[in-house]
Design a protein around this motif. Structure first.
Motif, PDB file in Angstrom:
ATOM      1  N   ILE A  68       0.886  -1.169   0.000  1.00 34.81           N
ATOM      2  CA  ILE A  68       0.000   0.000   0.000  1.00 34.81           C
ATOM      3  C   ILE A  68       0.922   1.216   0.000  1.00 34.81           C
ATOM      4  O   ILE A  68       1.559   1.539   1.007  1.00 34.81           O
ATOM      5  CB  ILE A  68      -0.943   0.002   1.215  1.00 34.81           C
TER       6      ILE A  68
ATOM      7  N   SER B  74       3.993   6.491  -4.108  1.00 33.70           N
ATOM      8  CA  SER B  74       2.940   6.856  -5.050  1.00 33.70           C
ATOM      9  C   SER B  74       3.157   8.270  -5.560  1.00 33.70           C
ATOM     10  O   SER B  74       3.386   9.194  -4.783  1.00 33.70           O
ATOM     11  CB  SER B  74       1.572   6.778  -4.358  1.00 33.70           C
TER      12      SER B  74
ATOM     13  N   LYS C 123      -3.080   9.266  -2.503  1.00 33.64           N
ATOM     14  CA  LYS C 123      -2.199   8.107  -2.317  1.00 33.64           C
ATOM     15  C   LYS C 123      -2.944   7.001  -1.562  1.00 33.64           C
ATOM     16  O   LYS C 123      -3.643   7.281  -0.589  1.00 33.64           O
ATOM     17  CB  LYS C 123      -0.949   8.524  -1.554  1.00 33.64           C
ATOM     18  N   PRO C 124      -2.769   5.746  -1.965  1.00 33.20           N
ATOM     19  CA  PRO C 124      -3.478   4.662  -1.277  1.00 33.20           C
ATOM     20  C   PRO C 124      -3.249   4.646   0.225  1.00 33.20           C
ATOM     21  O   PRO C 124      -4.187   4.474   1.012  1.00 33.20           O
ATOM     22  CB  PRO C 124      -2.911   3.404  -1.942  1.00 33.20           C
TER      23      PRO C 124
ATOM     24  N   ASP D  14      -5.095   7.456   1.950  1.00 35.90           N
ATOM     25  CA  ASP D  14      -6.502   7.107   2.147  1.00 35.90           C
ATOM     26  C   ASP D  14      -6.671   6.224   3.376  1.00 35.90           C
ATOM     27  O   ASP D  14      -7.570   6.430   4.207  1.00 35.90           O
ATOM     28  CB  ASP D  14      -7.036   6.361   0.919  1.00 35.90           C
TER      29      ASP D  14
ATOM     30  N   GLN E  11      -4.847  14.105   2.229  1.00 34.48           N
ATOM     31  CA  GLN E  11      -5.463  12.796   2.054  1.00 34.48           C
ATOM     32  C   GLN E  11      -6.738  12.775   2.896  1.00 34.48           C
ATOM     33  O   GLN E  11      -6.725  13.220   4.048  1.00 34.48           O
ATOM     34  CB  GLN E  11      -4.498  11.714   2.471  1.00 34.48           C
TER      35      GLN E  11
ATOM     36  N   SER F 203     -12.865   8.256   3.487  1.00 36.98           N
ATOM     37  CA  SER F 203     -13.636   7.740   2.345  1.00 36.98           C
ATOM     38  C   SER F 203     -14.988   8.397   2.156  1.00 36.98           C
ATOM     39  O   SER F 203     -15.621   8.228   1.107  1.00 36.98           O
ATOM     40  CB  SER F 203     -13.832   6.230   2.498  1.00 36.98           C
TER      41      SER F 203
ATOM     42  N   ALA G  68      -5.432  -2.341  -0.722  1.00 37.68           N
ATOM     43  CA  ALA G  68      -5.178  -0.919  -0.964  1.00 37.68           C
ATOM     44  C   ALA G  68      -6.478  -0.224  -1.346  1.00 37.68           C
ATOM     45  O   ALA G  68      -7.248  -0.740  -2.169  1.00 37.68           O
ATOM     46  CB  ALA G  68      -4.148  -0.751  -2.069  1.00 37.68           C
ATOM     47  N   PRO G  69      -6.788   0.941  -0.743  1.00 38.19           N
ATOM     48  CA  PRO G  69      -7.996   1.683  -1.118  1.00 38.19           C
ATOM     49  C   PRO G  69      -8.013   2.032  -2.603  1.00 38.19           C
ATOM     50  O   PRO G  69      -6.972   2.066  -3.271  1.00 38.19           O
ATOM     51  CB  PRO G  69      -7.916   2.942  -0.252  1.00 38.19           C
TER      52      PRO G  69
ATOM     53  N   GLN H 295      -8.595   4.790  -4.327  1.00 44.65           N
ATOM     54  CA  GLN H 295      -8.180   6.124  -4.800  1.00 44.65           C
ATOM     55  C   GLN H 295      -9.269   6.781  -5.658  1.00 44.65           C
ATOM     56  O   GLN H 295      -9.023   7.258  -6.753  1.00 44.65           O
ATOM     57  CB  GLN H 295      -6.881   6.051  -5.611  1.00 44.65           C
TER      58      GLN H 295
END
Length: 599
Positions: free
Chosen positions: A392, A397, A402-403, A406, A496, A499, A583-584, A586
């Motif tokens: 992640i 990134s 960025k994952p 997040d 960042q 969600s 990993a989220p 994005q």
């Protein structure tokens, strides 16, 4: 104390004597001094590092690679690099053929460090810098993370005021190298916190080093860290002390500046073109205004790699260098000093970055040092706190969202959403506070996919306390706009977000207009300018750091757990070996137009 020349020779053979052994000092330097008198010029080698950040162990993930061009294919590849054992070995090898060598640094040797150094207040890194032969360093902004008193303890020695000494009553001796802070002064007395410059001799020629950190340090360090200090302009300060050095008969002058630039190429030895046109950022304006008597400029802070020439005020090219970060590179600068005038012969200055490859020779004394502190840190460092399904990326990134950014924001909103923990409705994370990637591959015996406390600490090493504040809807919009306006207009700092917040960032526009206000949605609803929202952020960001004064205007502050505790608690609660975190996606910030890396 040994003279600098003698100490450097001693350190070159310290491996043979053992970690704490007695060293016999050779007299080769004296012979070189005598021979040099027969020549009009003498040769001097400078070896430079910057932004080491306590990375004693080889850094993991993208933080442990350097981009270079594969000669066989012509393609850019990532080469594993770094680790203080390899760095010390490479520096010692580089010194062998030099008539004389001085090792220098441009700040941020400590701070935001992995656990093996940070757990012991970065004392292991100071010891390592002495052992690898560092002579002098400017201070960086991260040297102020724990305040000026702790910086002075790093220089002068003594046990930590709260934690004391770590083992068997051994007192920390402090740095044998010289920290410089020409532009950092006490607010009351006006005196520099540390010496403004350091003067030594190379084969009979006096050489002076002036050290400064970036003027904007108070904007990127907690208020407590810089309390009682003033930070002056870099150019004004360097020119002042260059004149003072010349008045004392020191005409070979080098500036160590903890401020840097952004090269057009990410490869490690980029030369910026014949007129320095391939680099941008603060260092360009600084270099163009520094007095021509300064013969070379060594920089840091931006974690970039370059070996450039930028014109001085007279339009004459002058060497300006940076060696990336984390000990993955070092810069070798060779120059001639005129014995008659005492000046650096500017056309003779040649600079080149070298990769600290992990195929090189390890320095056994540094291996012993690292293993010693690893053993002490192991019970805490190796404790599992979560599981991930793949890398992640944070620092690795190049995306604006960025994952790992997040994931950190999600952790903060989730862990602080309960009413008794602050009632956070949304969370923000500053991108500069994400210090690494969360790496899937095992670092030791923990197994792939296991997130240890040590790995989590490397990502979030500041242990800033979390704060939850109330902002109006209008202030929340203003906060988003401050990412790309005010002090952040030239170098946007994209926060960042958790969600439940979504908006569009139009990079084709300028300033605050880049944030498309009508697109902002929190939990699917438009922001009400008059409504009140509970917002979570670490204490640095919540106090207005990184150019976000809207945070500082928040009310009803509640202080929560540390950012690291929040992060590890979330990992433990939301992952397992059978169900690791992914990993989220994005998908929170829709970027229109160019989305270059602006960290």
């Amino acid at each position: 104390m040994l003279s600098v020349r003698s100490r450097r020779a001693a350190l070159a053979v310290v491996a043979a004597a053992g970690l704490f052994g007695t060293v016999v000092v050779p007299t080769a330097a004296q012979a070189a001094d005598a021979g040099a008198k027969r020549h009009k010029t003498v040769n001097l080698q400078l070896l430079a590092i910057n932004d080491f950040h306590g990375n004693l162990e080889p850094p993991a993930g993208s933080s442990g690679t350097i981009k270079e061009i594969d000669p066989a294919t012509g393609q850019v590849v990532s080469t594993p690099a770094g680790g203080v054992e390899y760095l010390a070995g490479a520096l010692r090898e580089a010194r062998v053929a030099a008539d004389d060598s001085i090792t220098v640094a441009a700040g941020d040797l400590v701070g935001a460090s992995p656990l093996t150094s940070a757990l012991f207040h970065d004392e292991p890194t100071i010891e390592a810098m002495d052992m690898l032969g560092l002579d002098v360093s400017s201070v960086g902004n991260h040297e102020f993370d724990q305040g000026s008193a702790e910086l002075l303890r790093k220089q002068d020695g003594g046990c930590h005021p709260k934690d004391g000494c770590y083992e068997d009553g051994r007192t920390f001796k402090g740095a044998n190298f010289n920290y410089l802070s020409a532009n950092v002064t006490d607010e009351k007395s006006g005196k520099p916190l540390l010496p403004p410059y350091w003067v030594t001799k190379s084969q009979g020629v006096k050489v002076g080093f002036i050290g400064v950190t970036l003027e904007g340090t108070p904007n990127i360090v907690t208020a407590e860290g810089v309390k009682g200090l003033k930070f002056a302009n870099e150019v004004t300060t360097i020119n002042k002390y260059a004149a003072e050095l010349k008045a004392k008969g020191v005409n070979s002058i080098v500036a160590l500046i903890h401020e840097g630039g952004y090269p057009a190429s990410s490869t490690y030895n980029y030369d910026c073109g014949p007129a320095g046109q391939g680099i941008s950022g603060p260092i360009v304006d600084i270099a163009e205004k520094i007095d021509p008597s300064v013969g070379a400029i060594i920089t840091g802070h931006t974690h970039n790699a370059y070996a450039c020439s930028i014109p001085d005020p007279n339009g004459v090219p002058r060497s300006v260098t940076s060696a990336a970060s984390f000990g993955r590179l070092f810069t070798e600068i060779n120059m001639k000093l005129d014995r008659t005038t005492g000046e650096i012969v500017r056309p003779s200055v040649k600079a080149e970055n070298h990769v600290v490859r992990r195929t090189g020779e390890k320095a056994p004394d540094l291996t012993q040092l690292v293993e010693h502190y690893q053993k002490l840190a192991a019970p805490l460092a190796n404790r599992p706190v979560g599981y991930i399904a793949s890398d992640i990326n944070g620092r690795g990134s190049s995306d604006l969202e960025k994952p790992l950014g997040d994931l950190i924001a999600d952790a903060q909103q989730d862990q602080l959403s309960a009413a008794d923990k602050g009632g956070a409705q949304v969370a923000f994370m500053n991108p500069g506070g994400i210090r690494s990637d969360l790496v899937y591959k095992a670092a030791g015996t923990e197994g792939d996919g296991v997130v240890t406390y040590g790995k989590a600490f490397t990502v979030q090493p500041f242990t800033n306390m979390m704060q939850i504040k109330t902002l109006t809807g209008a202030q929340l919009v203003q906060l988003l706009q401050q990412q790309v306006s005010g002090g952040n207009a030239a170098a946007p700092k994209i926060l960042q977000v958790s969600s439940n917040l979504h908006y569009t960032l139009d990079m084709r526009k300028t300033g605050a207009d880049r944030v498309v206000v009508d697109s902002i949605r929190l939990n699917g609803a438009a922001i009400d300018p008059a409504a009140r929202y509970r917002v979570a952020a670490n204490e640095f960001l919540a106090s207005g750091g990184d150019g976000f004064p809207a945070f500082a205007a928040g009310t009803d502050k509640l202080v929560g757990a540390s950012d690291l505790d929040v992060f590890t608690a979330y990992l433990t609660a939301h992952s397992s070996a059978a169900s690791p975190l992914k990993a989220p996606a994005q998908d929170r910030i829709k970027v229109v137009g160019p989305g270059a890396d602006v960290d």
